[in-house]
Motif scaffolding. Structure first.
Motif, mmCIF file in Angstrom:
data_model
loop_
_atom_site.group_PDB
_atom_site.id
_atom_site.type_symbol
_atom_site.label_atom_id
_atom_site.label_comp_id
_atom_site.label_asym_id
_atom_site.label_seq_id
_atom_site.Cartn_x
_atom_site.Cartn_y
_atom_site.Cartn_z
ATOM 1 N N THR A 40 0.136 24.647 12.474
ATOM 2 C CA THR A 40 0.324 24.574 11.005
ATOM 3 C C THR A 40 -0.342 23.305 10.351
ATOM 4 N N LEU A 41 -0.576 22.157 11.131
ATOM 5 C CA LEU A 41 -0.863 20.947 10.631
ATOM 6 C C LEU A 41 -2.296 20.736 10.404
ATOM 7 N N GLY A 42 -2.644 20.327 9.021
ATOM 8 C CA GLY A 42 -3.842 20.166 8.671
ATOM 9 C C GLY A 42 -4.753 19.264 9.489
ATOM 10 N N PRO A 43 -6.195 19.825 9.608
ATOM 11 C CA PRO A 43 -6.997 18.789 10.497
ATOM 12 C C PRO A 43 -7.317 17.486 9.764
ATOM 13 N N ASP A 44 -7.144 17.519 8.463
ATOM 14 C CA ASP A 44 -7.371 16.252 7.653
ATOM 15 C C ASP A 44 -6.321 15.431 8.045
ATOM 16 N N ARG A 45 -5.019 15.849 8.064
ATOM 17 C CA ARG A 45 -3.656 14.838 8.492
ATOM 18 C C ARG A 45 -4.017 14.332 9.656
ATOM 19 N N ILE A 46 -4.340 15.173 10.529
ATOM 20 C CA ILE A 46 -4.586 14.492 12.021
ATOM 21 C C ILE A 46 -5.540 13.555 12.041
ATOM 22 N N ALA A 47 -6.644 13.840 11.217
ATOM 23 C CA ALA A 47 -7.806 12.736 11.456
ATOM 24 C C ALA A 47 -7.201 11.578 10.656
ATOM 25 N N GLY A 48 -6.536 11.658 9.529
ATOM 26 C CA GLY A 48 -5.993 10.476 8.768
ATOM 27 C C GLY A 48 -5.046 9.710 9.592
ATOM 28 N N VAL A 49 -4.066 10.303 10.432
ATOM 29 C CA VAL A 49 -3.325 9.423 11.235
ATOM 30 C C VAL A 49 -4.128 8.867 12.572
ATOM 31 N N ALA A 50 -4.937 9.661 12.911
ATOM 32 C CA ALA A 50 -5.925 8.864 14.090
ATOM 33 C C ALA A 50 -6.663 7.792 13.544
ATOM 34 N N GLY A 51 -7.030 7.704 12.253
ATOM 35 C CA GLY A 51 -7.827 6.776 11.574
ATOM 36 C C GLY A 51 -6.950 5.419 11.406
ATOM 37 N N ALA A 52 -5.670 5.916 11.137
ATOM 38 C CA ALA A 52 -4.707 4.539 11.013
ATOM 39 C C ALA A 52 -4.315 3.945 12.210
ATOM 40 N N TYR A 53 -3.999 4.707 13.353
ATOM 41 C CA TYR A 53 -3.750 4.328 14.627
ATOM 42 C C TYR A 53 -4.899 3.445 15.181
ATOM 43 N N TYR A 54 -6.241 4.068 15.033
ATOM 44 C CA TYR A 54 -7.338 3.354 15.100
ATOM 45 C C TYR A 54 -7.544 1.840 14.592
ATOM 46 N N LEU A 55 -7.320 1.720 13.553
ATOM 47 C CA LEU A 55 -7.343 0.719 12.547
ATOM 48 C C LEU A 55 -6.078 -0.382 12.870
ATOM 49 N N TYR A 56 -5.163 0.394 13.128
ATOM 50 C CA TYR A 56 -3.885 -0.658 13.104
ATOM 51 C C TYR A 56 -2.964 -0.263 14.529
ATOM 52 N N PRO A 57 -3.445 -0.555 15.677
ATOM 53 C CA PRO A 57 -2.792 -0.178 16.894
ATOM 54 C C PRO A 57 -1.569 -1.103 17.095
ATOM 55 N N GLY A 58 -0.709 -0.384 17.414
ATOM 56 C CA GLY A 58 0.616 -1.312 17.649
ATOM 57 C C GLY A 58 1.458 -1.865 16.719
ATOM 58 N N LYS A 59 0.942 -1.041 15.399
ATOM 59 C CA LYS A 59 1.831 -0.857 14.178
ATOM 60 C C LYS A 59 2.202 0.345 13.629
ATOM 61 N N SER A 60 3.210 0.562 12.835
ATOM 62 C CA SER A 60 3.655 1.719 12.333
ATOM 63 C C SER A 60 2.807 1.822 10.842
ATOM 64 N N SER A 61 2.373 3.050 10.554
ATOM 65 C CA SER A 61 1.815 3.186 9.581
ATOM 66 C C SER A 61 2.124 4.390 8.621
ATOM 67 N N LEU A 62 2.000 4.256 7.309
ATOM 68 C CA LEU A 62 2.335 5.260 6.699
ATOM 69 C C LEU A 62 0.961 5.920 5.734
ATOM 70 N N VAL A 63 0.252 6.992 6.061
ATOM 71 C CA VAL A 63 -0.902 7.245 5.567
ATOM 72 C C VAL A 63 -0.813 8.154 4.336
ATOM 73 N N ILE A 64 -1.197 7.827 3.075
ATOM 74 C CA ILE A 64 -1.038 8.740 1.968
ATOM 75 C C ILE A 64 -2.515 8.971 1.526
ATOM 76 N N ASP A 65 -2.797 10.552 1.577
ATOM 77 C CA ASP A 65 -4.196 10.953 1.106
ATOM 78 C C ASP A 65 -3.666 11.399 -0.474
ATOM 79 N N ALA A 66 -4.589 10.820 -1.263
ATOM 80 C CA ALA A 66 -4.326 11.458 -2.617
ATOM 81 C C ALA A 66 -5.584 12.222 -2.980
ATOM 82 N N GLY A 67 -5.596 13.465 -2.767
ATOM 83 C CA GLY A 67 -6.646 14.169 -3.072
ATOM 84 C C GLY A 67 -6.279 15.305 -3.895
ATOM 85 N N THR A 68 -6.558 16.409 -3.352
ATOM 86 C CA THR A 68 -6.205 17.714 -3.985
ATOM 87 C C THR A 68 -4.718 17.998 -3.887
#
Length: 240
Positions: free
Chosen positions: A88-116
């Motif tokens: 049930t996990l939205g693909p946009d959420r999956i991609a956002g998390v992957a983007g955060a890990y790619y940009l900031y490896p080795g760090k914890s991140s909170l991804v906030i997608d402010a859209g619909t």
């Protein structure tokens, strides 16, 4: 060249990557235009992410160039997915998390997608993804007040608003926009209770609007989902 496609609730975004760098971004809502946009590019690989039921339509339109991967929780991901209902996990959420890990490896991140919707997704520094939260976005809040009350007007977002509304319109603007801002600040604060070094990354159509109102240090990355899609595409090359 890699082609990544993010079909969201309001528009379809195409990103073209060369050697890991995002070189071009296109936005459309015309499926036939997809083919016209990519005609002149040498595309080797592609991935599609869609929150709509249009992945097969998009795939059909670009098959003359490339056979794409379709993003789902079943695809190999560059992080560990601990979501209890991954299907049930939205693909946009999956991609956002992957983007955060790619940009900031080795760090914890909170991804906030402010859209619909406004979504919150947490990944720790050991690349474990746990989940987050979903709430209505600004446009949904405005529409709900108009649709489910007898006398409140439909209002649209404005940049300059007062905290104390002196009319129905002003009160709605204050309640929705200041309320959503307070929500985001509160959520960031709760997540930071467990990790003060937490990166906060924001994307989505309303990201810049909130950036000017938040007192927290955040990184606005408008193309985070596209970056995440490309990292997932590259990651899956080793399994093909």
């Amino acid at each position: 060249m890699n082609l990544v496609i993010d079909s969201g609730n309001t528009s379809i975004k195409l990103g073209l990557f060369k050697n890991g760098t995002l070189e071009k971004v296109f936005t459309t809502n015309d499926y036939n235009q997809l083919a016209r946009i990519i005609t002149g590019f040498d595309i080797k690989r592609s991935i599609i992410s869609s929150v709509r039921k249009d992945q097969d339509i998009i795939k059909e339109k670009i098959l003359f160039k490339v056979n794409p991967l379709l993003l789902s929780s079943g695809l190999q991901l560059p992080f560990k997915n601990n979501y209890e209902t991954p299907q049930t996990l939205g693909p946009d959420r999956i991609a956002g998390v992957a983007g955060a890990y790619y940009l900031y490896p080795g760090k914890s991140s909170l991804v906030i997608d402010a859209g619909t919707c406004i979504t919150y997704d947490f990944i720790d520094k050991e690349k474990n993804y746990y989940g987050g939260a979903i709430s209505p976005g600004i446009s949904i809040r405005f529409k709900a007040l108009n649709a489910f009350t007898a006398g409140l007007p439909l209002v649209e977002k404005e940049e300059d608003i007062s905290f104390i509304g002196k009319s129905s319109k002003g009160s709605i603007l204050s309640g929705v926009l200041n309320g959503a801002t307070a929500e985001i600040l509160g959520m960031i604060g709760e997540f930071k209770k467990n990790d003060q070094e937490l990166n906060v990354i924001m994307c989505g159509g309303d990201a810049r609007f909130f950036e000017r109102r938040l007192k927290e240090t955040i990184f606005v990355v408008p193309d985070l989902v596209l970056i995440g899609l490309n990292s997932i595409l590259e990651y899956n090359e080793r399994f093909l």
